[in-house]
Design a protein around this motif. Structure first.
Motif, short mmCIF file in Angstrom:
data_model
loop_
_atom_site.label_atom_id
_atom_site.label_comp_id
_atom_site.label_asym_id
_atom_site.label_seq_id
_atom_site.Cartn_x
_atom_site.Cartn_y
_atom_site.Cartn_z
N UNK A 85 -6.98 82.28 26.23
CA UNK A 85 -7.88 81.14 26.46
C UNK A 85 -7.25 79.85 25.94
N UNK A 86 -6.67 79.92 24.74
CA UNK A 86 -6.04 78.73 24.16
C UNK A 86 -4.82 78.30 24.98
N UNK A 87 -4.06 79.28 25.47
CA UNK A 87 -2.88 78.97 26.30
C UNK A 87 -3.31 78.37 27.62
N UNK A 88 -4.37 78.91 28.22
CA UNK A 88 -4.88 78.39 29.49
C UNK A 88 -5.33 76.94 29.32
N UNK A 89 -6.02 76.65 28.23
CA UNK A 89 -6.48 75.28 28.00
C UNK A 89 -5.30 74.32 27.80
#
Length: 252
Positions: A106-110
Motif C-alpha cells: 500500500x505504501x509503495x503504491x501510494x
C-alpha cells in the motif's frame, strides 16, 4: 500507465519439499529457490501490456530476505524496467505474513502511483491467497481475482475470471488490483542478453521501517508434518471379492 508487480521467492515447484526433523517448518537448506509461478505469470502479463502500448513502465517488488534480489533480477531479465526490494527478514525461514505485505505494498503504491497492480493469486509455499484482496481493501481500489484474461479498455480493465461455475467477465475501474491464474499466459524465458542487461537495471533497497510498517508475525506455526503415506493397494481375484472389499471400506 505504470504496472506494479509483487513477486515472491519460494521453493522451486520442481523440488520435493522436506519437513525439518523437529517439525518446526520446511527445510530450506541447499534448496533451489525461484519466483512464485503465479507471480511469473503476472510479470509476463505486465510486460505484454507494455509491449501492446497499454503500459509505460513495469516495476517489480519483492518483500522478504535479501536473497530475493535474485528473484527480482529474473523479473528484470524477463523485461521489467526496475525493481524495489524490501528487506523485511534476515532468516530465509521467516515468512512475511499477507497483512504486513499488503501494508508495505500500500505504501509503495501510494509512492509509485501505478494504474494497475498485477499479483499472483497465491504463493505456492503458504497458499494463503490473501495479499491481493487485502491490498484492495487497504487502498479502497477495485479488484478482480483469479484472472484468466485481461484487457485494458480506456479507464477500465475487462477481466475474465475463473469461478466455481465456470468463467465470469467483469469490468473494473482503474486503478485496480488484479490477481492472476495459471491460464492467463505462458511466461517467456529470459534470454542471455536480457539476463546480462538485468544486472544494470535499477533496484532500490528498502526496509519496512521506511514505510512505517511492523512485520512482527501475528501467527505462530505449531507444527509442520508431511502428509500420511498412501496405503498399499489390494489385488482382488474376482468381481465378487472386489464388491466385498468395497463394502468393507464403506463400513469403516
Amino acid at each position: 500507465m505504470k504496472v506494479l508487480v509483487p513477486v515472491k521467492r519460494v521453493i522451486d515447484y520442481n523440488v520435493k519439499v522436506r519437513v525439518k526433523a523437529d517439525g518446526s517448518g520446511v527445510d530450506l537448506a541447499n534448496v533451489k529457490m525461484s519466483m512464485n509461478p503465479f507471480d511469473e505469470i503476472a510479470v509476463e502479463e505486465a510486460i505484454r501490456l507494455r509491449e501492446a502500448g497499454k503500459a509505460d513502465e513495469v516495476v517489480a517488488v519483492s518483500i522478504g530476505v535479501k536473497q530475493a534480489q535474485e528473484t527480482l533480477r529474473t523479473a528484470l531479465a524477463m523485461g521489467a524496467d526496475r525493481a524495489i526490494l524490501v528487506v523485511a527478514a534476515d532468516d530465509v525461514h521467516t515468512d512475511i505474513e499477507p497483512l504486513a505485505v499488503a501494508k508495505i505494498l500500500k505504501a509503495i503504491v501510494e509512492e509509485e502511483a501505478p494504474g494497475i497492480v498485477l499479483c499472483g493469486k497465491q504463493a505456492i509455499d503458504n497458499d494463503m491467497n490473501a495479499t491481493g484482496q487485502m491490498l484492495s481493501a487497504l487502498l479502497g481500489w477495485s479488484q478482480a481475482a483469479f484472472a484468466s484474461d485481461l484487457d485494458i479498455d480506456g479507464d477500465h480493465a475487462v477481466v475474465t475470471r475463473e469461478v466455481d461455475g465456470g468463467l465470469q467477465t467483469i469490468k473494473v475501474t482503474l486503478p485496480t488490483i488484479v490477481t492472476v491464474d495459471l491460464r492467463l499466459n505462458e511466461p517467456r524465458y529470459a534470454s542471455l542478453p536480457n539476463i546480462m542487461k538485468a544486472k544494470k537495471k535499477p533496484m532500490d533497497e528498502k526496509t519496512p521501517a521506511d514505510y512505517g510498517v511492523d512485520v512482527t508475525p501475528r501467527l505462530e506455526i505449531i507444527s509442520t508434518a508431511e502428509p500420511e503415506a498412501r496405503a498399499a493397494g489390494v489385488i482382488v481375484g474376482s468381481v465378487d471379492e472386489l464388491v466385498e472389499k468395497l463394502k468393507e471400506v464403506g463400513a469403516v
